[in-house]
Design an enzyme around this catalytic site. Sequence first.
Site, short mmCIF file in Angstrom:
data_model
loop_
_atom_site.label_atom_id
_atom_site.label_comp_id
_atom_site.label_asym_id
_atom_site.label_seq_id
_atom_site.Cartn_x
_atom_site.Cartn_y
_atom_site.Cartn_z
N MET A 1 -0.17 1.16 5.09
CA MET A 1 -0.89 1.58 6.28
C MET A 1 -2.06 0.63 6.54
O MET A 1 -2.65 0.08 5.62
CB MET A 1 -1.40 3.00 6.06
CG MET A 1 -1.83 3.74 7.29
SD MET A 1 -2.15 5.47 6.86
CE MET A 1 -0.54 5.94 6.23
N HIS B 1 -2.52 -1.07 -3.42
CA HIS B 1 -3.67 -0.18 -3.25
C HIS B 1 -3.52 1.04 -4.14
O HIS B 1 -2.70 1.93 -3.88
CB HIS B 1 -3.80 0.26 -1.79
CG HIS B 1 -4.15 -0.84 -0.86
ND1 HIS B 1 -3.93 -0.77 0.50
CD2 HIS B 1 -4.72 -2.06 -1.07
CE1 HIS B 1 -4.34 -1.88 1.08
NE2 HIS B 1 -4.82 -2.68 0.14
N SER C 1 0.85 -1.19 0.00
CA SER C 1 0.00 0.00 0.00
C SER C 1 0.89 1.24 0.00
O SER C 1 1.70 1.41 -0.90
CB SER C 1 -0.96 -0.03 1.21
OG SER C 1 -1.87 1.05 1.13
N THR C 2 0.78 2.08 1.01
CA THR C 2 1.52 3.34 1.05
C THR C 2 3.02 3.09 0.93
O THR C 2 3.60 2.33 1.69
CB THR C 2 1.24 4.09 2.36
OG1 THR C 2 -0.16 4.11 2.60
CG2 THR C 2 1.79 5.50 2.31
N ASP D 1 -4.68 -4.48 6.14
CA ASP D 1 -5.08 -5.32 5.02
C ASP D 1 -3.94 -6.29 4.69
O ASP D 1 -2.79 -5.90 4.54
CB ASP D 1 -5.40 -4.46 3.79
CG ASP D 1 -5.94 -5.28 2.63
OD1 ASP D 1 -6.56 -6.33 2.90
OD2 ASP D 1 -5.74 -4.88 1.47
#
Length: 364
Positions: free
Chosen positions: A294, A201, A175-176, A297
């Site tokens: 973050m 993401h 993600s991030t 998930d």
Amino acid sequence: MKPIRVLIVDDSASVRTILTEIVAAEPDLEVLGTASNPYFAAEKMREEIPDVIICDIEMPRMDGITFVQKLMSQRPVPVVICSSLAEAGSKMALQALEAGAVEIITKPRVGTPQFLMEAKTRICDAVRAASKAKVQPRTKTIEVQKKLTADAVLPPARGRPIERTTDKVVVIGASTGGTEALRRLLEDLPADSPGIVIVQHMPAGFTTAFAKRLNTLCQIEVREAATGDRVVPGLALIAPGNHHLLLQRSGAQYHVEVRDGPLVTRHRPSVDVLFRSAARAAGANALGIIMTGMGDDGAKGMLELHQTGARTLGQDEASCIVYGMPKEAMKLGAVDLELPLERLAPEIRRFANDHGPRPEGGAK
């Protein structure tokens, strides 16, 4: 005039640092404190009530919207939601405003000096405006979007675990900070690497360009996934934005399915969905990697992978932009081994050449 006292609530240490620096640099603003989740924020508020709270949405133990609801029903304080999930006009932004938040701003990202200056201006102006807001107690409960699990898309693995074979697959969730981390990882892989399936993401419309860019940089082929694409050596498939991606197996061959469905752990695509599908389709023939990001998930999905005999790796805290997803997976005991980013590609190569049983446990 007394400075406006601000409490910053975000589960990312790096985001708390950035927001602290932005707020503290203003003569009329003061950082009262920081907290990694709403429970710690509540403890700090027992000592002193801030004038304004800056709060994320996705946090462990309690999400930001629920936190705002509780504040407004017990001790109203102006809240500025600062989150990448709460873009203007989004469903979560509307829920946050309905719960009682007075302002919605997008979380600052690393970028050009001009971008950071604009982000600083928006954040400080939002805090100043919020400090003047007349927030009223609210007793009405706003229905917050339920945080769904992978059960909403597919059931967990059942029956006898899949035995180890020579057909191997790598599944990766990020993600991030993941776009750059994935670039560095995939660039280090040789052309004959095992087939790879990735959830990063990203919103719809961005993953096609992201995959094309990686394809120009890597020895392996990289492209956006489509239903029916086979997972073969030398190919990495990336989940299309706003769609879940599942690994499937037909006989001795792996392929992917792009599927619509609800947000899972507030994401679509969801790493939990990909990892669960890999537990069902590949089991011990899979290598799962959870990278910078973050929230949580992928943590539960990785645990399911681990329980089927798959090898599981986490990116270590030092090399993560945000040590959230790997941290949550570690907490569940789902990670065999944590490694710095530069050691993940060699581990994939080792996995491709390893035909023995998976080591039990592994260093943490």
